[in-house]
Design a protein around this motif. Sequence first.
Motif, PDB file in Angstrom:
ATOM      1  N   PHE A  51       0.832  -1.194   0.000  1.00  0.00           N
ATOM      2  CA  PHE A  51       0.000   0.000   0.000  1.00  0.00           C
ATOM      3  C   PHE A  51       0.868   1.246   0.000  1.00  0.00           C
ATOM      4  CE2 PHE A  51      -2.189   3.408   2.274  1.00  0.00           C
ATOM      5  CZ  PHE A  51      -3.339   3.518   1.520  1.00  0.00           C
ATOM      6  N   ASN A  52       0.494   2.218  -0.835  1.00  0.00           N
ATOM      7  CA  ASN A  52       1.143   3.530  -0.847  1.00  0.00           C
ATOM      8  C   ASN A  52       0.150   4.553  -1.366  1.00  0.00           C
ATOM      9  OD1 ASN A  52       1.451   3.533  -3.891  1.00  0.00           O
ATOM     10  ND2 ASN A  52       2.805   1.806  -3.385  1.00  0.00           N
ATOM     11  N   LEU A  53       0.506   5.808  -1.265  1.00  0.00           N
ATOM     12  CA  LEU A  53      -0.395   6.885  -1.663  1.00  0.00           C
ATOM     13  C   LEU A  53      -0.656   6.887  -3.160  1.00  0.00           C
ATOM     14  CD1 LEU A  53      -1.969   9.251  -0.454  1.00  0.00           C
ATOM     15  CD2 LEU A  53       0.005  10.720  -0.907  1.00  0.00           C
ATOM     16  N   ASN A  54       0.223   6.273  -3.922  1.00  0.00           N
ATOM     17  CA  ASN A  54       0.044   6.235  -5.372  1.00  0.00           C
ATOM     18  C   ASN A  54      -1.181   5.419  -5.778  1.00  0.00           C
ATOM     19  OD1 ASN A  54       0.811   6.931  -8.008  1.00  0.00           O
ATOM     20  ND2 ASN A  54       1.850   4.961  -8.291  1.00  0.00           N
ATOM     21  N   LEU A  55      -1.623   4.507  -4.913  1.00  0.00           N
ATOM     22  CA  LEU A  55      -2.818   3.727  -5.224  1.00  0.00           C
ATOM     23  C   LEU A  55      -4.075   4.591  -5.183  1.00  0.00           C
ATOM     24  CD1 LEU A  55      -2.141   0.446  -3.192  1.00  0.00           C
ATOM     25  CD2 LEU A  55      -1.934   0.788  -5.668  1.00  0.00           C
ATOM     26  N   ILE A  56      -4.023   5.706  -4.462  1.00  0.00           N
ATOM     27  CA  ILE A  56      -5.191   6.579  -4.342  1.00  0.00           C
ATOM     28  C   ILE A  56      -5.105   7.769  -5.290  1.00  0.00           C
ATOM     29  CG2 ILE A  56      -6.504   8.040  -2.753  1.00  0.00           C
ATOM     30  CD1 ILE A  56      -5.659   6.228  -0.509  1.00  0.00           C
ATOM     31  N   LEU A  57      -3.973   8.430  -5.296  1.00  0.00           N
ATOM     32  CA  LEU A  57      -3.821   9.636  -6.119  1.00  0.00           C
ATOM     33  C   LEU A  57      -3.130   9.379  -7.445  1.00  0.00           C
ATOM     34  CD1 LEU A  57      -2.883  12.279  -3.383  1.00  0.00           C
ATOM     35  CD2 LEU A  57      -5.104  11.889  -4.467  1.00  0.00           C
ATOM     36  N   GLY A  58      -2.693   8.192  -7.670  1.00  0.00           N
ATOM     37  CA  GLY A  58      -2.049   7.868  -8.948  1.00  0.00           C
ATOM     38  C   GLY A  58      -3.027   7.271  -9.945  1.00  0.00           C
ATOM     39  N   TRP A  59      -2.590   7.177 -11.187  1.00  0.00           N
ATOM     40  CA  TRP A  59      -3.436   6.606 -12.225  1.00  0.00           C
ATOM     41  C   TRP A  59      -2.782   5.414 -12.934  1.00  0.00           C
ATOM     42  CZ3 TRP A  59      -0.645   6.687 -16.648  1.00  0.00           C
ATOM     43  CH2 TRP A  59       0.330   7.685 -16.806  1.00  0.00           C
ATOM     44  N   ASP A  60      -1.504   5.190 -12.704  1.00  0.00           N
ATOM     45  CA  ASP A  60      -0.801   4.155 -13.453  1.00  0.00           C
ATOM     46  C   ASP A  60      -1.158   2.739 -13.007  1.00  0.00           C
ATOM     47  OD1 ASP A  60       0.323   4.802 -11.056  1.00  0.00           O
ATOM     48  OD2 ASP A  60       2.358   4.248 -11.627  1.00  0.00           O
TER      49      ASP A  60
END
Length: 206
Positions: A51-60
Amino acid sequence: MARRRRPPRAGALTELQPLKIAAQIASLQALYYFAALVLTLFTALVAGISFNLNLILGWDHVRGDTTQGWLLAFVWILNGGFCMSLAMVVLIARSKLVPDFALTIHFLHLLFTCLYTRSLPRHSMWWLTMLASSATAVGLGMWGCRYRELQPVFFLGGRILGSGTSGPTKNTRSTGAMGDPDVEDGMGESSSMAGEYEMGQMKPST
């Protein structure tokens, strides 16, 4: 002499309240990311994803060529479509305002995603996910608000709106001065004599 101001139209000040609308948008956006955090964290723990913030605010990570991408797409549809429609029914409760709030939430999410990644989303799966999420939020939100608007309103234990039934009717008959039900007011005749007539004798003409 000062001119008298025309009184405001009924509902004109209550329909447009910038502070109230901004507070509702902020509340819905906070609930949007809170639900996304809970759902994404739960999915990451179950699927064994870091889990990291990229899963929420990222699109890749939302992509159509991996199982993880499809799973995250389903999470975003569940979050934006179902969770936000329920939140709008509770907080907004007006069906005509649901499309504006639903599209505003997803637009702000697009803006935050672009600011976080410093680029526009390039995966078509991400755009399709947001489109399905916003359409689900609008459809379910409007249905839920209309269902809530059509519910009857109770006041002091009584039903004042949406009752659909009238009170019991009483089969009453007008009574005369003496309280006899068979004597009608102003008639002076018994109801049993209705339809019976008596012909008087005619005097011969001279």
